[in-house]
Design an enzyme around this catalytic site. Structure first.
Site, PDB file in Angstrom:
ATOM      1  N   ASP A  13      -3.723  -0.913  13.959  1.00  9.03           N
ATOM      2  CA  ASP A  13      -2.665  -0.610  12.985  1.00  9.03           C
ATOM      3  C   ASP A  13      -2.379  -1.769  12.041  1.00  9.03           C
ATOM      4  O   ASP A  13      -1.252  -1.944  11.570  1.00  9.03           O
ATOM      5  CB  ASP A  13      -1.360  -0.196  13.698  1.00  9.03           C
ATOM      6  N   HIS A  41      -5.565   5.888  10.595  1.00  9.16           N
ATOM      7  CA  HIS A  41      -5.620   5.033   9.402  1.00  9.16           C
ATOM      8  C   HIS A  41      -4.831   5.700   8.286  1.00  9.16           C
ATOM      9  O   HIS A  41      -5.184   6.788   7.843  1.00  9.16           O
ATOM     10  CB  HIS A  41      -7.068   4.838   8.936  1.00  9.16           C
TER      11      HIS A  41
HETATM   12  P1  GDP Z   1      -4.921   1.041  10.415  1.00 13.48           P
HETATM   13  O1  GDP Z   1      -5.066   1.954  11.598  1.00 13.48           O
HETATM   14  O2  GDP Z   1      -5.357  -0.357  10.712  1.00 13.48           O
HETATM   15  O3  GDP Z   1      -5.540   1.588   9.180  1.00 13.48           O
HETATM   16  O4  GDP Z   1      -3.353   0.903  10.127  1.00 13.48           O
HETATM   17  P2  GDP Z   1      -2.242   2.063  10.021  1.00 13.48           P
HETATM   18  O5  GDP Z   1      -2.600   2.960   8.934  1.00 13.48           O
HETATM   19  O6  GDP Z   1      -1.985   2.636  11.344  1.00 13.48           O
HETATM   20  O7  GDP Z   1      -0.958   1.182   9.705  1.00 13.48           O
HETATM   21  C1  GDP Z   1      -0.772   0.504   8.552  1.00 13.48           C
HETATM   22  C2  GDP Z   1       0.464   1.074   7.851  1.00 13.48           C
HETATM   23  O8  GDP Z   1       0.984   0.124   6.964  1.00 13.48           O
HETATM   24  C3  GDP Z   1       0.185   2.293   7.001  1.00 13.48           C
HETATM   25  O9  GDP Z   1       1.305   3.127   7.002  1.00 13.48           O
HETATM   26  C4  GDP Z   1      -0.053   1.705   5.608  1.00 13.48           C
HETATM   27  O10 GDP Z   1       0.242   2.610   4.561  1.00 13.48           O
HETATM   28  C5  GDP Z   1       0.924   0.583   5.627  1.00 13.48           C
HETATM   29  N1  GDP Z   1       0.534  -0.599   4.863  1.00 13.48           N
HETATM   30  C6  GDP Z   1      -0.698  -1.165   4.755  1.00 13.48           C
HETATM   31  N2  GDP Z   1      -0.619  -2.309   4.045  1.00 13.48           N
HETATM   32  C7  GDP Z   1       0.686  -2.470   3.714  1.00 13.48           C
HETATM   33  C8  GDP Z   1       1.416  -3.504   3.029  1.00 13.48           C
HETATM   34  O11 GDP Z   1       0.886  -4.489   2.584  1.00 13.48           O
HETATM   35  N3  GDP Z   1       2.761  -3.319   2.920  1.00 13.48           N
HETATM   36  C9  GDP Z   1       3.413  -2.251   3.409  1.00 13.48           C
HETATM   37  N4  GDP Z   1       4.744  -2.170   3.250  1.00 13.48           N
HETATM   38  N5  GDP Z   1       2.774  -1.267   4.073  1.00 13.48           N
HETATM   39  C10 GDP Z   1       1.428  -1.384   4.231  1.00 13.48           C
END
Ligand code: GDP
Length: 424
Positions: A13, A41
């Site tokens: 995440d 994701h």
């Molecule tokens: P992944 O499984 O590694 O792709 O991560 P997730 O999607 O589960 O979690 C990342 C969350 O953080 C998602 O809701 C993204 O939209 C959000 N996100 C990613 N980068 C940023 C950022 O720089 N700032 C903010 N506020 N949210 C972010």
């Protein structure tokens, strides 16, 4: 031609989907090489907001070929649901832009049942599974007791193979768990409902990839979860059941001899962890609630509130080493803007001694965090697009993390949208 892997450095995440979505503009092929429909994701782009589970995050870019490699847990049911959801929002998915390896093993209907039955048996000793059948699937894959996606193309052979596995699996379902056995009719219905739907996407992706390589096309490898959930290098047994690290990408993708030129490790500016297992830097109470709310830390797949805490330098440094990261994307820096002091878990103590190495899993629960504080910036940075435009305290925080984890931070993300990024 250059190849790149995008991997998680921590517990998952970290924002890998967001980084793959951004970087796919430079790549021709995107491959998921491990894990299954338990991933979550989140991608926000001009087409909308999507929670991807099995589909590679390059699915939104025209001209990009997306591949589910032989290392994934090929869950036809989960994938078909996801394809319908994403195409329903106007994204085109065809055998031209999505290809499933004929060597990917199939997650069968009983894998999900067995996951739930085992978690129920464990009761308060449970692993915190997402109950998507991943652990029973990988156990069966390594026991050679499942079928490959390519067998859908040869029905006679498929039925014969499934009959033998069914007999063996019913022994476990009935005698170990006292559960209802499956019949061949159940399996025929499941193949008709889901297997047949994904069949048009199944092909020899190894041959496709070798051709792509020969033509000099660039390849992006997309991981699920992070170093600390890797089966061999993570916080076993609270890991996933596959290898999430970049070193597995060649094996799980269908290009076993490929060289990966760049490994982008994704690190979140604070820590989050979903499910069970030791989480040394964990916060509780009001402090945790505030950070969880600020970062919207709820599982994309399960909606479960994530455990949160300050960035864990000890675990992150270890995660970077496991991945062999050549560049880091630090995400969600904007989330820390509300804090007047930024906490960092700079070291651990173990048996009364300060340590900087990541302990062996069995003793990890005995480690305690050593928390230090840096100056906060307390202003909205989500509109900043240049390094110089960041407040000095934010730059100092990034430089501190970079120095401590031993890898260049080339990307700083300040929002979930594709363009909320600072290149450094
Ligand atoms: P992944 O499984 O590694 O792709 O991560 P997730 O999607 O589960 O979690 C990342 C969350 O953080 C998602 O809701 C993204 O939209 C959000 N996100 C990613 N980068 C940023 C950022 O720089 N700032 C903010 N506020 N949210 C972010």
């Amino acid at each position: 031609m250059s190849n790149c892997a995008i991997v998680g450095i921590n517990w998952g995440d970290e924002g890998k989907g967001r980084m793959v979505d951004l970087l796919t503009r430079d790549y021709d092929v995107v491959i998921r090489y491990q894990g299954g429909g338990n991933a979550g994701h989140t991608v926000v782009n001009e087409k909308g907001k999507f929670a991807l589970h099995l589909l590679p995050s390059g699915i939104f870019r025209d001209g990009v070929v997306n591949i589910l490699g032989n290392g994934v847990a090929m869950d036809c049911e989960s994938l078909w649901t996801e394809i319908q959801d994403v195409t329903g929002k106007g994204v085109s998915i065809t055998p031209e832009n999505l290809k499933i390896s004929d060597r990917a093993s199939l997650l069968l209907p009983w894998h999900r049942d067995l996951d739930s039955l085992e978690e129920a048996r464990l009761a308060d000793r449970k692993y915190g599974s997402t109950k998507q059948g991943i652990a029973p699937f990988y156990s069966d894959k390594y026991q050679k007791k499942t079928v490959m996606a390519g067998e859908l193309l040869y029905p006679e052979k498929l039925w014969q193979h499934l009959e033998g596995i069914l007999e063996w699996k019913n022994l476990t379902l009935e005698k170990v768990y006292g559960a209802k056995p499956y019949t061949m009719d159940d399996l025929r219905a499941w193949v008709a409902d889901f297997g047949e739907k994904i069949k048009p996407f199944v092909c020899d992706t190894g041959a496709f990839l070798r051709q792509a390589q020969a033509e000099g096309r660039s390849i992006l490898f997309e991981a699920q979860l992070g170093s600390l959930r890797d089966l061999d290098y993570g916080i076993y047994p609270y890991t996933t059941s596959s290898n999430a690290i970049a070193a597995y990408a060649p094996v799980g993708s269908g290009l076993p001899s490929v060289r990966i030129d760049e490994i982008v490790g994704v690190v979140k500016a604070y820590s989050s962890c979903v499910g069970e297992g030791p989480f040394t830097c964990e916060w509780f109470g009001e402090e945790a609630d505030k950070l969880r709310e600020a970062g919207a830390e709820y599982g994309a797949k399960t909606g479960r509130p994530r455990r949160v805490g300050p960035i864990d330098i000890v675990a992150t440094r270890y995660g970077v080493q496991c991945q062999g990261a050549t560049n880091i994307a630090l995400t969600k820096l904007d989330v820390l803007s509300y804090m007047d002091k930024i906490p960092v878990c700079a070291h651990y103590t173990l048996n009364g001694e300060q340590i900087d190495y990541f302990p062996f899993p069995a003793v990890l629960p005995d480690a305690k965090p050593v928390v230090e504080y840096m100056d906060g910036w307390q202003c909205d940075i989500s509109g900043v697009r240049t390094w110089e435009g960041l407040p000095e305290a934010a730059r100092k925080y990034v430089e501190y993390v970079e120095q401590e984890i031993g890898c260049h931070i080339g990307y700083v993300s300040v929002g979930p949208e594709r363009d909320s990024i600072i290149l450094r």
